[in-house]
Design a protein around this motif. Structure first.
Motif: not given
Length: 147
Positions: A59-66
């Motif tokens: 979730s944290l990686l996805n948030l950074d990516s988005t």
């Protein structure tokens, strides 16, 4: 007449009980069964912890990516807006035709759509992180900036 109670001799009673186990194999088996149940539950707890950690990391990686996608989409939108302004200036000066302006408008519309999709993905990533952290209602309000 009857017999008086004093004529009876008193008797006493002494009882005792001794327990001992001849075969203790059954208890050993129970202990092993209980130990294996405890180990299985410990393994399940460890798996759940790893799953939660994995969900949080993802979730944290996805948030950074988005977050980065939103920034890139914003830059693309600004670039498309400048290109449209330049195409309109060239058209007004007579150095370009209407096709160039229409193409620039189409590019701007696509850039705005990309920006909307990026913001939507970013909001979805915030929801996913709030869900992964638990206590979703409290966390989502914090992520969305609402009081």
């Amino acid at each position: 007449m009857g017999v008086a109670s004093a004529a009876f001799k008193t008797t006493g009673l002494v009882q005792g009980q001794i327990d001992f186990t001849l075969f203790d194999r059954d208890r050993n088996g129970e202990a092993q069964e209980l130990a294996s149940r405890v180990k299985r539950i410990d393994d399940q707890i460890a798996d759940l912890r790893r799953g939660i950690e994995e969900d949080l990391r993802a979730s944290l990686l996805n948030l950074d990516s988005t977050n980065e996608q939103v920034a890139v989409a914003r830059e693309g939108q600004e670039l498309a807006q400048r290109e449209l302004e330049m195409a309109q200036d060239r058209f007004q000066q007579g150095t370009a035709n209407n096709v160039e302006v229409i193409t620039a408008q189409d590019e701007l519309a696509r850039a705005e759509e990309n920006y909307i999709l990026a913001v939507s993905s970013h909001v979805d990533a915030k929801f996913a992180l709030a869900r992964a952290m638990g206590d979703t209602e409290k966390n989502i309000l914090e992520f969305m900036g609402n009081p």
